[in-house]
Design a protein around this motif. Structure first.
Motif, PDB file in Angstrom:
ATOM      1  N   PRO A  60       0.843  -1.198   0.000  1.00  0.00           N
ATOM      2  CA  PRO A  60       0.000   0.000   0.000  1.00  0.00           C
ATOM      3  C   PRO A  60       0.879   1.249   0.000  1.00  0.00           C
ATOM      4  O   PRO A  60       1.953   1.262   0.604  1.00  0.00           O
ATOM      5  CB  PRO A  60      -0.819  -0.105   1.282  1.00  0.00           C
ATOM      6  CG  PRO A  60      -0.164  -1.163   2.099  1.00  0.00           C
ATOM      7  CD  PRO A  60       0.690  -1.991   1.198  1.00  0.00           C
ATOM      8  N   ALA A  61       0.410   2.274  -0.687  1.00  0.00           N
ATOM      9  CA  ALA A  61       1.153   3.526  -0.732  1.00  0.00           C
ATOM     10  C   ALA A  61       1.169   4.148   0.656  1.00  0.00           C
ATOM     11  O   ALA A  61       0.165   4.115   1.376  1.00  0.00           O
ATOM     12  CB  ALA A  61       0.503   4.479  -1.727  1.00  0.00           C
ATOM     13  N   ALA A  62       2.305   4.707   1.019  1.00  0.00           N
ATOM     14  CA  ALA A  62       2.398   5.383   2.317  1.00  0.00           C
ATOM     15  C   ALA A  62       1.544   6.632   2.276  1.00  0.00           C
ATOM     16  O   ALA A  62       1.503   7.341   1.275  1.00  0.00           O
ATOM     17  CB  ALA A  62       3.844   5.741   2.613  1.00  0.00           C
ATOM     18  N   GLU A  63       0.845   6.880   3.372  1.00  0.00           N
ATOM     19  CA  GLU A  63       0.017   8.086   3.439  1.00  0.00           C
ATOM     20  C   GLU A  63       0.907   9.279   3.603  1.00  0.00           C
ATOM     21  O   GLU A  63       1.883   9.239   4.357  1.00  0.00           O
ATOM     22  CB  GLU A  63      -0.963   7.966   4.594  1.00  0.00           C
ATOM     23  CG  GLU A  63      -1.992   6.872   4.382  1.00  0.00           C
ATOM     24  CD  GLU A  63      -3.056   6.874   5.455  1.00  0.00           C
ATOM     25  OE1 GLU A  63      -3.286   7.933   6.076  1.00  0.00           O
ATOM     26  OE2 GLU A  63      -3.666   5.833   5.660  1.00  0.00           O
ATOM     27  N   PRO A  64       0.593  10.364   2.917  1.00  0.00           N
ATOM     28  CA  PRO A  64       1.422  11.562   3.062  1.00  0.00           C
ATOM     29  C   PRO A  64       1.341  12.118   4.479  1.00  0.00           C
ATOM     30  O   PRO A  64       0.310  12.021   5.131  1.00  0.00           O
ATOM     31  CB  PRO A  64       0.823  12.542   2.055  1.00  0.00           C
ATOM     32  CG  PRO A  64      -0.533  12.008   1.728  1.00  0.00           C
ATOM     33  CD  PRO A  64      -0.517  10.542   2.022  1.00  0.00           C
ATOM     34  N   GLU A  66       1.005  14.686   7.463  1.00  0.00           N
ATOM     35  CA  GLU A  66       0.190  15.892   7.627  1.00  0.00           C
ATOM     36  C   GLU A  66       1.103  17.110   7.714  1.00  0.00           C
ATOM     37  O   GLU A  66       2.254  16.993   8.149  1.00  0.00           O
ATOM     38  CB  GLU A  66      -0.650  15.785   8.913  1.00  0.00           C
ATOM     39  CG  GLU A  66      -1.691  14.707   8.839  1.00  0.00           C
ATOM     40  CD  GLU A  66      -2.496  14.649  10.126  1.00  0.00           C
ATOM     41  OE1 GLU A  66      -2.632  15.693  10.799  1.00  0.00           O
ATOM     42  OE2 GLU A  66      -2.988  13.564  10.453  1.00  0.00           O
ATOM     43  N   GLU A  67       0.587  18.245   7.295  1.00  0.00           N
ATOM     44  CA  GLU A  67       1.398  19.453   7.375  1.00  0.00           C
ATOM     45  C   GLU A  67       1.767  19.716   8.828  1.00  0.00           C
ATOM     46  O   GLU A  67       0.950  19.579   9.724  1.00  0.00           O
ATOM     47  CB  GLU A  67       0.616  20.652   6.828  1.00  0.00           C
ATOM     48  CG  GLU A  67       0.580  20.681   5.308  1.00  0.00           C
ATOM     49  CD  GLU A  67      -0.008  21.983   4.794  1.00  0.00           C
ATOM     50  OE1 GLU A  67       0.330  23.045   5.328  1.00  0.00           O
ATOM     51  OE2 GLU A  67      -0.817  21.889   3.870  1.00  0.00           O
ATOM     52  N   GLY A  68       3.005  20.074   9.027  1.00  0.00           N
ATOM     53  CA  GLY A  68       3.469  20.382  10.370  1.00  0.00           C
ATOM     54  C   GLY A  68       3.922  19.158  11.150  1.00  0.00           C
ATOM     55  O   GLY A  68       4.510  19.270  12.198  1.00  0.00           O
ATOM     56  N   ALA A  69       3.622  17.965  10.620  1.00  0.00           N
ATOM     57  CA  ALA A  69       4.053  16.742  11.299  1.00  0.00           C
ATOM     58  C   ALA A  69       5.481  16.430  10.879  1.00  0.00           C
ATOM     59  O   ALA A  69       5.824  16.572   9.707  1.00  0.00           O
ATOM     60  CB  ALA A  69       3.129  15.574  10.937  1.00  0.00           C
ATOM     61  N   PRO A  70       6.308  15.977  11.799  1.00  0.00           N
ATOM     62  CA  PRO A  70       7.696  15.638  11.426  1.00  0.00           C
ATOM     63  C   PRO A  70       7.720  14.419  10.518  1.00  0.00           C
ATOM     64  O   PRO A  70       6.918  13.507  10.671  1.00  0.00           O
ATOM     65  CB  PRO A  70       8.365  15.354  12.772  1.00  0.00           C
ATOM     66  CG  PRO A  70       7.257  15.075  13.721  1.00  0.00           C
ATOM     67  CD  PRO A  70       6.033  15.788  13.192  1.00  0.00           C
ATOM     68  N   ALA A  71       8.593  14.430   9.557  1.00  0.00           N
ATOM     69  CA  ALA A  71       8.744  13.288   8.641  1.00  0.00           C
ATOM     70  C   ALA A  71       9.403  12.139   9.389  1.00  0.00           C
ATOM     71  O   ALA A  71      10.282  12.343  10.216  1.00  0.00           O
ATOM     72  CB  ALA A  71       9.581  13.684   7.437  1.00  0.00           C
ATOM     73  N   ALA A  72       8.966  10.929   9.092  1.00  0.00           N
ATOM     74  CA  ALA A  72       9.519   9.741   9.775  1.00  0.00           C
ATOM     75  C   ALA A  72      10.825   9.324   9.160  1.00  0.00           C
ATOM     76  O   ALA A  72      11.164   9.486   8.091  1.00  0.00           O
ATOM     77  CB  ALA A  72       8.525   8.606   9.722  1.00  0.00           C
TER      78      ALA A  72
END
Length: 72
Positions: A60-64, A66-72
């Motif tokens: 499954p495609a990774a969900e983008p 959210e704005e302001g959330a730190p990238a994993a």
């Protein structure tokens, strides 16, 4: 990585001896085969992961994020 050795042995004793055997199960079938394993909440995800690893389905495609959330 998410199944311990005792669980893998229990599955083997129930006839699930390959990744193909595992991927062919439904999540609820997996829980029925090893009811005391504690994987109830993960069963469907584990089966889907096996299907992805075998190439039966696409990951499954990774969900983008959210704005302001730190990238994993």
């Amino acid at each position: 990585d998410r199944l311990d050795l005792a669980t893998i042995v229990a599955l083997g004793r129930k006839g699930v001896r390959s990744l193909e055997d595992f991927a062919d199960l439904a999540g609820d079938e997996l829980v029925e085969l090893i009811p005391d394993s504690g994987i109830d909440a993960l069963a469907g995800d584990l089966v889907m992961d096996a299907r992805v690893r075998l190439g039966w389905i696409e990951a499954p495609a990774a969900e983008p994020a959210e704005e302001g959330a730190p990238a994993a």
